[in-house]
Design a protein around this motif. Structure first.
Motif, PDB file in Angstrom:
ATOM      1  N   GLY A  87       0.734  -1.011  -0.129  1.00  0.00           N
ATOM      2  CA  GLY A  87       0.075   0.109   0.109  1.00  0.00           C
ATOM      3  C   GLY A  87       0.956   1.233  -0.137  1.00  0.00           C
ATOM      4  N   VAL A  88       0.215   2.349   0.014  1.00  0.00           N
ATOM      5  CA  VAL A  88       0.919   3.749   0.121  1.00  0.00           C
ATOM      6  C   VAL A  88       1.803   3.686   1.447  1.00  0.00           C
ATOM      7  CG1 VAL A  88       0.759   6.171  -0.015  1.00  0.00           C
ATOM      8  CG2 VAL A  88      -0.533   4.874  -1.324  1.00  0.00           C
ATOM      9  N   GLY A  89       3.038   4.000   1.254  1.00  0.00           N
ATOM     10  CA  GLY A  89       3.852   3.885   2.521  1.00  0.00           C
ATOM     11  C   GLY A  89       4.890   2.654   2.570  1.00  0.00           C
ATOM     12  N   THR A  90       4.537   1.665   2.046  1.00  0.00           N
ATOM     13  CA  THR A  90       5.254   0.537   2.012  1.00  0.00           C
ATOM     14  C   THR A  90       6.451   0.400   0.859  1.00  0.00           C
ATOM     15  OG1 THR A  90       3.695  -0.717   0.492  1.00  0.00           O
ATOM     16  CG2 THR A  90       3.436  -0.899   2.925  1.00  0.00           C
ATOM     17  N   THR A  91       7.396  -0.028   1.211  1.00  0.00           N
ATOM     18  CA  THR A  91       8.452  -0.453   0.219  1.00  0.00           C
ATOM     19  C   THR A  91       8.431  -1.692  -0.228  1.00  0.00           C
ATOM     20  OG1 THR A  91       9.923   1.130   1.358  1.00  0.00           O
ATOM     21  CG2 THR A  91      11.049  -0.534   0.054  1.00  0.00           C
ATOM     22  N   VAL A  92       8.282  -2.122  -1.536  1.00  0.00           N
ATOM     23  CA  VAL A  92       8.141  -3.479  -1.915  1.00  0.00           C
ATOM     24  C   VAL A  92       9.411  -3.860  -2.884  1.00  0.00           C
ATOM     25  CG1 VAL A  92       6.769  -2.632  -4.063  1.00  0.00           C
ATOM     26  CG2 VAL A  92       6.382  -4.791  -3.424  1.00  0.00           C
ATOM     27  N   HIS A  93       9.583  -4.948  -2.484  1.00  0.00           N
ATOM     28  CA  HIS A  93      10.880  -5.803  -3.277  1.00  0.00           C
ATOM     29  C   HIS A  93      10.185  -6.367  -4.288  1.00  0.00           C
ATOM     30  CE1 HIS A  93      13.838  -4.547  -0.022  1.00  0.00           C
ATOM     31  NE2 HIS A  93      12.852  -4.380   0.479  1.00  0.00           N
ATOM     32  N   VAL A  94      10.498  -6.422  -5.590  1.00  0.00           N
ATOM     33  CA  VAL A  94       9.919  -7.075  -6.602  1.00  0.00           C
ATOM     34  C   VAL A  94      11.015  -7.914  -7.179  1.00  0.00           C
ATOM     35  CG1 VAL A  94       7.910  -5.962  -6.957  1.00  0.00           C
ATOM     36  CG2 VAL A  94       9.946  -5.351  -8.202  1.00  0.00           C
ATOM     37  N   ARG A  95      10.828  -8.962  -8.096  1.00  0.00           N
ATOM     38  CA  ARG A  95      11.815  -9.748  -9.065  1.00  0.00           C
ATOM     39  C   ARG A  95      11.040  -9.949 -10.335  1.00  0.00           C
ATOM     40  NH1 ARG A  95      12.666 -14.177  -6.490  1.00  0.00           N
ATOM     41  NH2 ARG A  95      11.535 -15.467  -7.858  1.00  0.00           N
ATOM     42  N   ASP A  96      11.712  -9.670 -11.538  1.00  0.00           N
ATOM     43  CA  ASP A  96      11.200  -9.632 -12.754  1.00  0.00           C
ATOM     44  C   ASP A  96      11.306 -11.185 -12.918  1.00  0.00           C
ATOM     45  OD1 ASP A  96      10.946  -9.927 -15.633  1.00  0.00           O
ATOM     46  OD2 ASP A  96      11.061  -7.586 -15.465  1.00  0.00           O
ATOM     47  N   ALA A 148       3.013  -8.049 -21.219  1.00  0.00           N
ATOM     48  CA  ALA A 148       3.238  -7.531 -19.592  1.00  0.00           C
ATOM     49  C   ALA A 148       4.360  -8.202 -19.045  1.00  0.00           C
ATOM     50  CB  ALA A 148       1.788  -7.790 -19.004  1.00  0.00           C
ATOM     51  N   ARG A 149       5.022  -7.193 -18.210  1.00  0.00           N
ATOM     52  CA  ARG A 149       6.021  -7.851 -17.381  1.00  0.00           C
ATOM     53  C   ARG A 149       5.300  -8.441 -16.129  1.00  0.00           C
ATOM     54  NH1 ARG A 149       9.538  -2.890 -15.472  1.00  0.00           N
ATOM     55  NH2 ARG A 149      10.467  -4.365 -14.335  1.00  0.00           N
ATOM     56  N   LYS A 150       5.985  -9.763 -15.551  1.00  0.00           N
ATOM     57  CA  LYS A 150       5.534 -10.248 -14.467  1.00  0.00           C
ATOM     58  C   LYS A 150       6.456  -9.969 -13.530  1.00  0.00           C
ATOM     59  CE  LYS A 150       2.370 -12.880 -16.553  1.00  0.00           C
ATOM     60  NZ  LYS A 150       0.881 -12.570 -16.477  1.00  0.00           N
ATOM     61  N   LEU A 151       5.751  -9.364 -12.423  1.00  0.00           N
ATOM     62  CA  LEU A 151       6.790  -9.202 -11.106  1.00  0.00           C
ATOM     63  C   LEU A 151       6.254  -9.986  -9.972  1.00  0.00           C
ATOM     64  CD1 LEU A 151       6.949  -5.303 -11.341  1.00  0.00           C
ATOM     65  CD2 LEU A 151       8.670  -6.837 -12.454  1.00  0.00           C
ATOM     66  N   LYS A 152       7.517 -10.625  -9.475  1.00  0.00           N
ATOM     67  CA  LYS A 152       7.003 -11.496  -8.159  1.00  0.00           C
ATOM     68  C   LYS A 152       7.121 -10.654  -7.026  1.00  0.00           C
ATOM     69  CE  LYS A 152       7.611 -15.677  -5.635  1.00  0.00           C
ATOM     70  NZ  LYS A 152       8.020 -16.996  -5.845  1.00  0.00           N
ATOM     71  N   ILE A 153       6.442 -10.314  -6.009  1.00  0.00           N
ATOM     72  CA  ILE A 153       6.811  -9.652  -4.759  1.00  0.00           C
ATOM     73  C   ILE A 153       7.440 -10.531  -3.874  1.00  0.00           C
ATOM     74  CG2 ILE A 153       5.833  -8.510  -2.742  1.00  0.00           C
ATOM     75  CD1 ILE A 153       3.155  -7.788  -4.630  1.00  0.00           C
ATOM     76  N   THR A 154       8.950 -10.178  -3.741  1.00  0.00           N
ATOM     77  CA  THR A 154       9.520 -10.879  -2.818  1.00  0.00           C
ATOM     78  C   THR A 154       9.588 -10.343  -1.245  1.00  0.00           C
ATOM     79  OG1 THR A 154      11.555  -9.539  -3.285  1.00  0.00           O
ATOM     80  CG2 THR A 154      10.961 -11.455  -4.559  1.00  0.00           C
TER      81      THR A 154
END
Length: 160
Positions: A87-96, A148-154
């Motif tokens: 959500g707004v205010g979070t830091t999200v790590h993703v992997r393509d 579309a790019r597929k991003l996995k939230i790690t």
């Protein structure tokens, strides 16, 4: 009707500081420019005066815009931010999924976007795609050309 402005507490402080600066020092500088331009003589044919008056109009427009943003702002409460859901205010790590490249972004409102600091808008394609998802979810992000790019939230951290 203006859009809702979502801000972090830090973003609200920055907007208020900018507004204070423009209302005090900005107005003072423009007034000084107008005063100097008047001293050049006839204001009907004085380009310096016209430039100074245009600068004053742009400054007042910017001040009004900032005041409206602050008035319409919804400030994210840091105590209500969870590291369970993006959500707004979070830091999200993703992997393509395709390239294996990892990135991290802090999700902020559109008024606080700063790509150099990896702060992306909740309204951006990536922001819209990840909001509301959890760790290990894979999201699809539309791109202008190609699939579309597929991003996995790690990982999800509290970004404030």
């Amino acid at each position: 009707m203006p859009r809702d402005v979502i801000l972090t507490p830090e973003g609200l402080t920055k907007l208020k500081d900018e507004l204070d600066h423009l209302q005090s020092e900005g107005r003072r500088e423009v007034a000084e420019r107008i005063k100097e331009a008047r001293e050049f003589g006839d204001i009907s044919e004085n380009s310096e005066y016209d430039d100074a008056k245009n600068a004053q109009a742009m400054l007042e427009s910017k001040i009004a815009q900032l005041e409206e943003r602050i008035r319409a702002a919804t400030v994210v409460n840091p105590d209500e931010i969870s590291s369970d859901v993006v959500g707004v205010g979070t830091t999200v790590h993703v992997r393509d999924e395709k390239t294996g490249r990892s990135q991290k972004f802090t999700i902020v409102g559109s008024a606080e976007v700063n790509p150099a600091e990896s702060k992306i808008s909740n309204e951006s394609p990536v922001g819209r795609a990840v909001i509301g998802h959890r760790r290990n979810d894979t999201v699809s992000v539309p791109v202008p050309k190609g699939p579309a790019r597929k991003l996995k939230i790690t990982k999800i951290d509290i970004g404030l």
